[in-house]
Design a protein around this motif. Structure first.
Motif, mmCIF file in Angstrom:
data_model
loop_
_atom_site.group_PDB
_atom_site.id
_atom_site.type_symbol
_atom_site.label_atom_id
_atom_site.label_comp_id
_atom_site.label_asym_id
_atom_site.label_seq_id
_atom_site.Cartn_x
_atom_site.Cartn_y
_atom_site.Cartn_z
ATOM 1 N N GLY A 39 0.801 -1.212 0.000
ATOM 2 C CA GLY A 39 0.000 0.000 0.000
ATOM 3 C C GLY A 39 0.836 1.265 0.000
ATOM 4 O O GLY A 39 2.002 1.278 0.338
ATOM 5 N N SER A 40 0.204 2.356 -0.385
ATOM 6 C CA SER A 40 0.848 3.663 -0.395
ATOM 7 C C SER A 40 0.667 4.309 0.966
ATOM 8 O O SER A 40 -0.431 4.328 1.521
ATOM 9 C CB SER A 40 0.222 4.531 -1.483
ATOM 10 O OG SER A 40 0.782 5.803 -1.467
ATOM 11 N N ASN A 41 1.753 4.844 1.527
ATOM 12 C CA ASN A 41 1.679 5.452 2.848
ATOM 13 C C ASN A 41 2.582 6.675 2.869
ATOM 14 O O ASN A 41 3.786 6.569 2.624
ATOM 15 C CB ASN A 41 2.114 4.447 3.915
ATOM 16 C CG ASN A 41 1.801 4.918 5.312
ATOM 17 O OD1 ASN A 41 1.683 6.109 5.569
ATOM 18 N ND2 ASN A 41 1.665 3.976 6.218
ATOM 19 N N VAL A 100 3.339 1.731 -4.411
ATOM 20 C CA VAL A 100 2.711 0.430 -4.264
ATOM 21 C C VAL A 100 3.159 -0.294 -3.006
ATOM 22 O O VAL A 100 2.354 -0.834 -2.271
ATOM 23 C CB VAL A 100 3.002 -0.445 -5.500
ATOM 24 C CG1 VAL A 100 2.381 -1.807 -5.349
ATOM 25 C CG2 VAL A 100 2.483 0.245 -6.745
ATOM 26 N N VAL A 101 4.475 -0.318 -2.743
ATOM 27 C CA VAL A 101 4.984 -1.143 -1.662
ATOM 28 C C VAL A 101 6.258 -0.516 -1.087
ATOM 29 O O VAL A 101 6.957 0.212 -1.771
ATOM 30 C CB VAL A 101 5.244 -2.579 -2.168
ATOM 31 C CG1 VAL A 101 6.375 -2.613 -3.154
ATOM 32 C CG2 VAL A 101 5.473 -3.538 -1.030
#
Length: 86
Positions: A6-8, A17-18
């Protein structure tokens, strides 16, 4: 090693993405030392050593080194690898 999906935005604005998180050794978490040598087929020999600890002033340290030599499977094709981490 951790793979975080996920994007954080905590990891930066360009994470899409990761994220990959890598935890390394330190003298505080991995005190002491160790070493090893391996001989294998085709003239390959490899060795590694590591040592870590905490100095009297509270600074932790960790030193690691490894080396590998291989004769190669054909004439005149040996290879050498030497690495160290301070």
């Amino acid at each position: 090693m951790n793979l975080i999906p996920g994007s954080n935005p905590v990891f930066g604005l360009n994470t899409l993405v990761v994220q990959l998180s890598i935890n390394t050794k330190s003298g505080r978490t991995d005190p002491g030392g160790g070493s090893g040598v391996v001989w294998r087929f085709m003239g390959r020999v490899a060795g590694a050593a590591e040592f870590g600890g905490v100095a009297a002033n509270g600074v932790d340290f960790f030193v690691a080194a490894n080396a590998q030599h291989e004769q190669g499977w054909r004439d005149a094709s040996p290879s050498d690898v030497r690495q160290s981490l301070w």
